[in-house]
Scaffold this motif. Structure first.
Motif, short mmCIF file in Angstrom:
data_model
loop_
_atom_site.label_atom_id
_atom_site.label_comp_id
_atom_site.label_asym_id
_atom_site.label_seq_id
_atom_site.Cartn_x
_atom_site.Cartn_y
_atom_site.Cartn_z
N TYR A 121 7.45 0.11 2.83
CA TYR A 121 6.25 -0.72 2.90
C TYR A 121 5.12 0.03 3.61
O TYR A 121 3.96 -0.04 3.19
N SER A 122 5.44 0.74 4.67
CA SER A 122 4.44 1.52 5.39
C SER A 122 3.82 2.59 4.50
O SER A 122 2.61 2.81 4.52
N LEU A 123 4.64 3.24 3.70
CA LEU A 123 4.13 4.24 2.76
C LEU A 123 3.20 3.58 1.75
O LEU A 123 2.11 4.10 1.45
N GLY A 124 3.59 2.43 1.24
CA GLY A 124 2.72 1.70 0.31
C GLY A 124 1.42 1.27 0.96
O GLY A 124 0.35 1.34 0.36
N HIS A 125 1.50 0.84 2.22
CA HIS A 125 0.32 0.43 2.97
C HIS A 125 -0.65 1.61 3.10
O HIS A 125 -1.85 1.46 2.87
N GLY A 126 -0.13 2.77 3.45
CA GLY A 126 -0.97 3.96 3.62
C GLY A 126 -1.58 4.42 2.31
O GLY A 126 -2.75 4.82 2.26
N PHE A 161 14.32 -7.52 4.55
CA PHE A 161 14.55 -6.34 3.71
C PHE A 161 14.02 -6.56 2.30
O PHE A 161 13.34 -5.71 1.74
N CYS A 162 14.34 -7.71 1.73
CA CYS A 162 13.89 -8.01 0.36
C CYS A 162 12.37 -8.08 0.27
O CYS A 162 11.76 -7.54 -0.66
N ALA A 163 11.74 -8.75 1.24
CA ALA A 163 10.29 -8.89 1.22
C ALA A 163 9.61 -7.54 1.40
O ALA A 163 8.66 -7.21 0.68
N GLU A 164 10.09 -6.73 2.35
CA GLU A 164 9.48 -5.40 2.58
C GLU A 164 9.68 -4.50 1.37
O GLU A 164 8.76 -3.76 0.99
N THR A 165 10.86 -4.54 0.78
CA THR A 165 11.12 -3.70 -0.40
C THR A 165 10.24 -4.12 -1.56
O THR A 165 9.62 -3.28 -2.22
N ALA A 166 10.15 -5.42 -1.80
CA ALA A 166 9.30 -5.92 -2.88
C ALA A 166 7.83 -5.56 -2.63
O ALA A 166 7.13 -5.10 -3.55
N GLY A 167 7.37 -5.77 -1.39
CA GLY A 167 5.99 -5.43 -1.06
C GLY A 167 5.72 -3.95 -1.20
O GLY A 167 4.70 -3.53 -1.76
N GLY A 168 6.64 -3.13 -0.71
CA GLY A 168 6.47 -1.68 -0.79
C GLY A 168 6.45 -1.18 -2.22
O GLY A 168 5.60 -0.36 -2.59
N LEU A 169 7.37 -1.66 -3.04
CA LEU A 169 7.39 -1.24 -4.45
C LEU A 169 6.13 -1.69 -5.19
O LEU A 169 5.58 -0.95 -6.00
N THR A 170 5.68 -2.90 -4.89
CA THR A 170 4.44 -3.40 -5.51
C THR A 170 3.25 -2.55 -5.11
O THR A 170 2.43 -2.16 -5.96
N LEU A 188 3.23 0.59 -4.04
CA LEU A 188 3.33 1.94 -4.63
C LEU A 188 3.00 1.91 -6.12
O LEU A 188 2.32 2.81 -6.62
N ALA A 189 3.46 0.88 -6.82
CA ALA A 189 3.16 0.76 -8.25
C ALA A 189 1.67 0.57 -8.49
O ALA A 189 1.09 1.20 -9.39
N THR A 190 1.04 -0.27 -7.68
CA THR A 190 -0.40 -0.48 -7.87
C THR A 190 -1.20 0.75 -7.46
O THR A 190 -2.21 1.07 -8.09
N ALA A 191 -0.75 1.46 -6.42
CA ALA A 191 -1.44 2.70 -6.03
C ALA A 191 -1.30 3.74 -7.13
O ALA A 191 -2.26 4.45 -7.46
N TRP A 192 -0.12 3.83 -7.71
CA TRP A 192 0.10 4.78 -8.81
C TRP A 192 -0.79 4.44 -9.99
O TRP A 192 -1.32 5.31 -10.65
N GLY A 193 -1.01 3.14 -10.22
CA GLY A 193 -1.87 2.72 -11.32
C GLY A 193 -3.35 2.69 -10.97
O GLY A 193 -4.18 2.35 -11.80
N GLY A 194 -3.68 3.03 -9.72
CA GLY A 194 -5.09 3.04 -9.31
C GLY A 194 -5.66 1.65 -9.11
O GLY A 194 -6.87 1.46 -9.22
N ILE A 195 -4.81 0.68 -8.82
CA ILE A 195 -5.25 -0.71 -8.67
C ILE A 195 -5.30 -1.04 -7.18
O ILE A 195 -4.27 -1.06 -6.52
N PRO A 196 -6.49 -1.30 -6.62
CA PRO A 196 -6.55 -1.66 -5.21
C PRO A 196 -6.14 -3.12 -5.01
O PRO A 196 -6.64 -4.02 -5.66
N VAL A 197 -5.17 -3.31 -4.13
CA VAL A 197 -4.71 -4.67 -3.81
C VAL A 197 -4.65 -4.80 -2.29
O VAL A 197 -4.66 -3.81 -1.57
N SER A 198 -4.56 -6.03 -1.84
CA SER A 198 -4.44 -6.29 -0.41
C SER A 198 -2.98 -6.19 0.00
O SER A 198 -2.11 -6.85 -0.59
N THR A 199 -2.71 -5.37 1.00
CA THR A 199 -1.33 -5.25 1.49
C THR A 199 -0.87 -6.56 2.11
O THR A 199 0.30 -6.93 1.98
N THR A 200 -1.77 -7.27 2.76
CA THR A 200 -1.41 -8.55 3.37
C THR A 200 -1.08 -9.58 2.30
O THR A 200 -0.12 -10.33 2.42
N HIS A 201 -1.85 -9.60 1.22
CA HIS A 201 -1.56 -10.52 0.12
C HIS A 201 -0.19 -10.20 -0.47
O HIS A 201 0.58 -11.11 -0.79
#
Length: 160
Positions: A13-18, A84-93, A95-108
């Motif tokens: 999740y931290s990696l996705g946040h960054g 664990f499930c929430a952090e994994t889901a948030g982190g994967l989401t 990373l996927a949006t960052a890979w697609g160039g889609i800016p999203v709110s990490t808090t959302h």
């Protein structure tokens, strides 16, 4: 087991946040530098990268505990497996949006994941009043920011 796995899910999740929030910060700062004439080309300087990461780390260090408390205790009660499930889901989401160039709110993203985990137990497992207040704040943020931006512009334009 899930307490130990949360070290990895939190890192994910931290990696996705960054990759998400730091990138947006870097873009805004670099855009400002180009607009002000300090840079000729939109190329993010290394010091902007470092300062963006530093600013997010300090914000998380000094203010993140309030968000963590709200997310982990006020919306629903999370156990290590749910965290664990929430952090994994948030982190994967993220990373996927960052890979697609889609800016999203990490808090959302994490809020939605936590609500999903809480709702799997039972719908009443989520404190929908707290969740509703958060969602209402999200909805009001964009128009409120537009109004504040317009007021600031008018104030500055008055002196130009």
């Amino acid at each position: 087991m899930f307490r130990k796995l949360q070290l990895f899910s939190a890192a994910l999740y931290s990696l996705g946040h960054g990759t998400n929030d730091a990138q947006k910060t870097m873009g805004v700062i670099t855009g400002l530098l180009v607009t002000a004439g300090f840079l000729k080309v939109f190329d993010v300087p290394f010091w902007v990268i470092l300062m963006s990461h530093f600013a997010i780390a300090m914000g998380t260090l000094f203010g993140g505990w309030r968000i963590v408390k709200t997310m982990g205790q006020k919306i629903t009660k999370l156990k290590p497996s749910g965290g664990f499930c929430a952090e994994t889901a948030g982190g994967l989401t993220l990373l996927a949006t960052a890979w697609g160039g889609i800016p999203v709110s990490t808090t959302h993203t994490i809020t939605g994941a936590i609500m999903g985990v809480g709702a799997t137990k039972r719908l009443s497992g989520v404190r929908w009043g707290v969740a509703g207040n958060i969602i209402l704040a999200w909805i009001l943020t964009i128009p409120a920011s537009a109004v504040v931006g317009a007021v600031c512009y008018r104030a500055v334009a008055f002196f130009l």
